[in-house]
Design a protein around this motif. Structure first.
Motif, PDB file in Angstrom:
ATOM      1  N   THR A 242      10.285  60.322  75.522  1.00 30.27           N
ATOM      2  CA  THR A 242      10.048  59.227  75.694  1.00 30.27           C
ATOM      3  C   THR A 242      11.114  58.592  76.891  1.00 30.27           C
ATOM      4  N   ILE A 244      12.385  57.667  80.261  1.00 27.16           N
ATOM      5  CA  ILE A 244      11.821  57.370  81.549  1.00 27.16           C
ATOM      6  C   ILE A 244      12.628  57.760  82.656  1.00 27.16           C
ATOM      7  N   TYR A 245      12.102  58.757  83.445  1.00 26.42           N
ATOM      8  CA  TYR A 245      12.631  59.191  84.808  1.00 26.42           C
ATOM      9  C   TYR A 245      12.037  58.251  85.944  1.00 26.42           C
ATOM     10  N   ASP A 248       8.304  58.529  86.401  1.00 25.78           N
ATOM     11  CA  ASP A 248       7.431  57.731  85.363  1.00 25.78           C
ATOM     12  C   ASP A 248       7.327  56.373  85.406  1.00 25.78           C
ATOM     13  N   GLU A 374      12.206  67.490  88.513  1.00 24.10           N
ATOM     14  CA  GLU A 374      11.651  66.229  89.097  1.00 24.10           C
ATOM     15  C   GLU A 374      11.947  66.222  90.545  1.00 24.10           C
TER      16      GLU A 374
END
Length: 746
Positions: A242, A244-245, A248, A374
């Motif tokens: 859950t 958040i990067y 996202d 990422e």
């Protein structure tokens, strides 16, 4: 010990200018309090005691401005604040804050100075002080160099203590009780009768009084969280998927973009044909950007597909294009005209090696990509003279300034919202991808744009760790290492990185010899020289920067000298080591690994030590030679950071550093053809696999005299310890990375 005979004139001048700047022009500015950025947006009833703590009717917010790129920076900053503020982290909000000069880094600049971490001389103390002056005057908000904890340790604890003392004063004023009758507990002031006043209920009163600056920090014996096992603040989100990067983020009305620029960095574009791509499903726009083009579509995958369909005519690379020719230029750099530094020159190396039975060796390390999981991504929105940027970055103020220049806005109209990063290893010290997104936003105002690079774009447009060659000579006498002359030739990371940020790079580049020139060995005749290779592929900082490769270059040849002397490699390092804290690290890893015991046939141990970022780290690797290749069995790691504030994350960071260092040493390199990186995805840039991961044992020592960080120092000893272990098991000395060019791994 011998004494340093030569101090590079340019280094002396740089240090002198920095010091004089603090004493003369900078003194007033340095002593003046930096404006608290939280005050500008305070609402009635809210209070910000300093740039790090805000309290309102909803509760407490802790500002954690050092970027979290997976190393736990948000968590440790929050714990430092919470320890003195007396709050439970489950009950507060954590916010990285907006870019501000108040969040300057006063430690990281010292890494660029030729100051040995082991030195406590007046010049060394003055230089470190000058680094803080420079950091504050420039408002240098930057995350890197394992500097978060050493830079923020006192600052955040003091900020938490000031907030707590002021809330106690507010409670005393609100209740009419004496301050001495009050105490704090879990985000509340507790009255003598047990009644609790939540910090949020005291915010309005606290806002009307001056922050209490005369505070006493808690003794470590009173700590509730620091120094004890605790969960990182992000562990639940990351464990449940859950978190958040940057990649996202979703916003209403958002479009999706990607870019393509010349994979020969800086080569430019001569033209492109987008005829086929323009009619593909979901494509909304194809537009030129600096050095290439951008595709905007209704989702990222369609943007990728369309970008692949564009036929581009790329210009030639503005640097030597092929790896063999690049290494040839590095090899040609061991000349006086390219000498960049000689920070260590003890004894008389030339005399010691004249006529002696000299051992010589050349070692090589390749370019390496950062390749965070990422890929580079950012969301931008330009609206009525305001630009908002959402991304993971280690340089928010540089991002702000660079985006303002592209957009033609004043810096104060650029708002950078820093998000959690899915890895970096130094890649997010760059803002190239953000500038591209801003160019797209100029063509599509009032629209949120998510720009994501493909993995191939990310890999081929990385600013890698530079390649390097070392040439070493040495001599032994009476069963001991007697002389060591090490030359290292590499491009300048500092000049390349600062140049892209529009900043000058003055004086020698310490990164070229970091992790080599400053090692605490009392070798009678000992010299380390850095040679600066003219710019080729643009390069950047990679986890542990210059020490990442220099640990291999320095410790591998030292191991050769130990064996040539007939000395035990660990015992000889202990004999040579004059620095007590480092000696204890070596002693610890010897005890942990059972050094000296018989491992049996086909097995070997290798040891390596590197002091980097002020942290002495010793590692022992155990390997087995099998009929299918080398198996890495165990790794033992000992490190000293002065005080271990988060034991769980300390172990995780060192273990991760070992895996990172070993995996790249085993398998990874970037090679170039026609100026283009040939490794464009993980299948051809393969780190350590899960089945190859050894058992890793970690021990933290606390003998150092200063608080240090641990994100990077575990990397440099990994490669040489593995190479030395392979030699112990097989008799084969490998002088080039990656090792997989010469041996297999299972």
């Amino acid at each position: 010990m011998g004494r340093v005979k030569t101090i590079a004139r340019r280094s002396f001048l740089v240090g002198s200018v920095a010091v004089l700047g603090g004493v003369a022009f900078g003194t007033y500015m340095y002593k003046r309090d930096v404006k608290n950025p939280l005050l500008a947006e305070l609402k009635p009833g809210e209070v910000a005691f300093n740039p790090y703590v805000k309290v309102d009717a909803q509760g407490v917010t802790l500002i954690t401005p050092r970027a979290d790129v997976g190393q736990g920076a948000y968590s440790i900053q929050a714990h430092l604040l919470a320890e003195e503020l007396d709050v439970e982290l489950a009950d507060v909000r954590i916010d990285p804050g907006m870019p501000s000069a108040a969040y300057y880094n006063g430690v990281v600049a010292a890494e660029g100075m030729p100051i040995a971490a082991t030195s406590d001389s007046m010049m060394a103390r003055t230089g470190r002080g000058a680094a803080d002056v420079v950091g504050k005057l420039l408002g240098l908000q930057l995350t890197g160099g394992s500097s978060t904890v050493p830079d923020m340790y006192d600052r955040l604890r003091h900020a938490g203590a000031v907030a707590r003392a002021t809330l106690l004063a507010a409670a005393a004023q609100q209740t009419g009780l004496d301050r001495d009758q009050l105490r704090t507990e879990s985000g509340a002031v507790v009255l003598p009768d047990g009644m609790r006043l939540a910090y949020a209920d005291l915010a309005a009163t606290a806002a009307e009084i001056d922050p209490v600056q005369d505070v006493t920090l808690r003794d470590p014996s009173e700590w509730r969280m620091l120094g004890r096992d605790h969960l990182r603040t992000d562990i639940i989100a990351k464990s449940t998927g859950t978190q958040i990067y940057g990649i996202d983020l979703v916003m209403e009305g958002m479009v999706h973009a990607t870019t393509r620029t010349n994979p020969a960095l800086g080569g430019g574009i001569l033209g492109y044909d987008a005829t086929e791509a323009e009619v593909m499903r979901g494509v909304q726009a194809i537009m030129p950007i600096t050095g290439g083009f951008a595709v905007v579509a209704d989702n990222t995958w369609r943007a990728f597909q369309a970008a692949d369909a564009v036929k581009a005519d790329w210009g030639e690379a503005p640097y030597i294009g092929d790896t063999a020719a690049q290494f040839a230029d590095v090899a040609a750099s061991f000349i006086e005209d390219r000498q960049d530094s000689r920070f260590k020159d003890e004894g008389d190396v030339e005399a010691a090696l004249d006529g002696a039975d000299v051992l010589e060796a050349e070692y090589r390390i390749p370019y390496l990509a950062h390749a965070p999981l990422e890929p580079m991504s950012v969301v931008v929105k330009l609206t009525e003279g305001r630009l908002d940027i959402w991304t993971g970055t280690q340089i928010p103020r540089f991002v702000q300034e660079g985006a303002a220049a592209v957009a033609g806005l004043e810096v104060e109209n650029v708002h950078v919202h820093v998000l959690m990063s899915g890895g970096s290893f130094g890649r997010r010290l760059e803002d190239d991808y953000i500038r591209q997104a801003v160019e797209i936003a100029l063509e599509m105002p009032d629209t949120p744009i998510k720009m994501v690079w493909s993995r191939e774009e990310d890999m081929t447009h990385d600013f890698p760790r530079p390649l390097a060659i070392s040439r070493a000579r040495g001599a032994v006498s009476g069963g001991q290492v007697a002389a060591y002359d090490l030359g290292i030739a590499a491009p300048s990371v500092t000049a390349s990185s600062l140049g892209r940020l529009g900043q000058p790079a003055i004086g020698p580049d310490v990164a070229i010899v970091a992790g080599a020139w400053d090692q605490p060995y009392a070798i009678p005749d000992y010299r380390v020289t850095g040679y600066r290779v003219p710019p080729m592929v643009p390069v950047s900082s990679w986890r542990s920067v210059g020490a990442s490769g220099n640990g291999f270059l320095h410790e591998s040849f030292l191991d050769e000298l130990c064996h040539a002397a007939g000395a035990d490699p660990l015992e000889e390092r202990l004999r040579l080591c004059w620095h007590d804290t480092s000696r204890k690290v070596l002693e610890a890893v010897a005890e942990m690994s059972g050094w000296g015991s018989d491992l049996g046939p086909g097995r070997g141990r290798g040891v390596a030590f590197t002091l980097s970022f002020g942290v002495p780290v010793a590692e022992v690797v155990e390997v087995t030679e099998t009929d299918r290749g080398i198996r890495i069995d165990k790794v033992f790691v000992a490190a000293d950071v002065g005080r271990v504030l988060d034991p769980v994350n300390f172990e995780a960071q060192l273990s991760g550093g070992v895996i990172w260092g070993l995996g790249h040493a085993m398998n990874c390199e970037l090679t170039y053809a026609g100026g283009v990186a040939q490794q464009d995805n993980f299948h051809v840039f393969e780190g350590m696999r899960l089945h190859q991961t050894p058992q890793i044992m970690v021990r933290g020592l606390e003998n150092g005299d200063r608080i240090r960080g641990i994100g990077e120092p575990g990397v440099p000893p990994a490669a040489p310890a593995l190479g030395n272990a392979i030699f112990a098991a097989t008799g084969k000395r490998i002088r080039e990375l990656p090792f997989a060019k010469h041996v297999g791994f299972v």
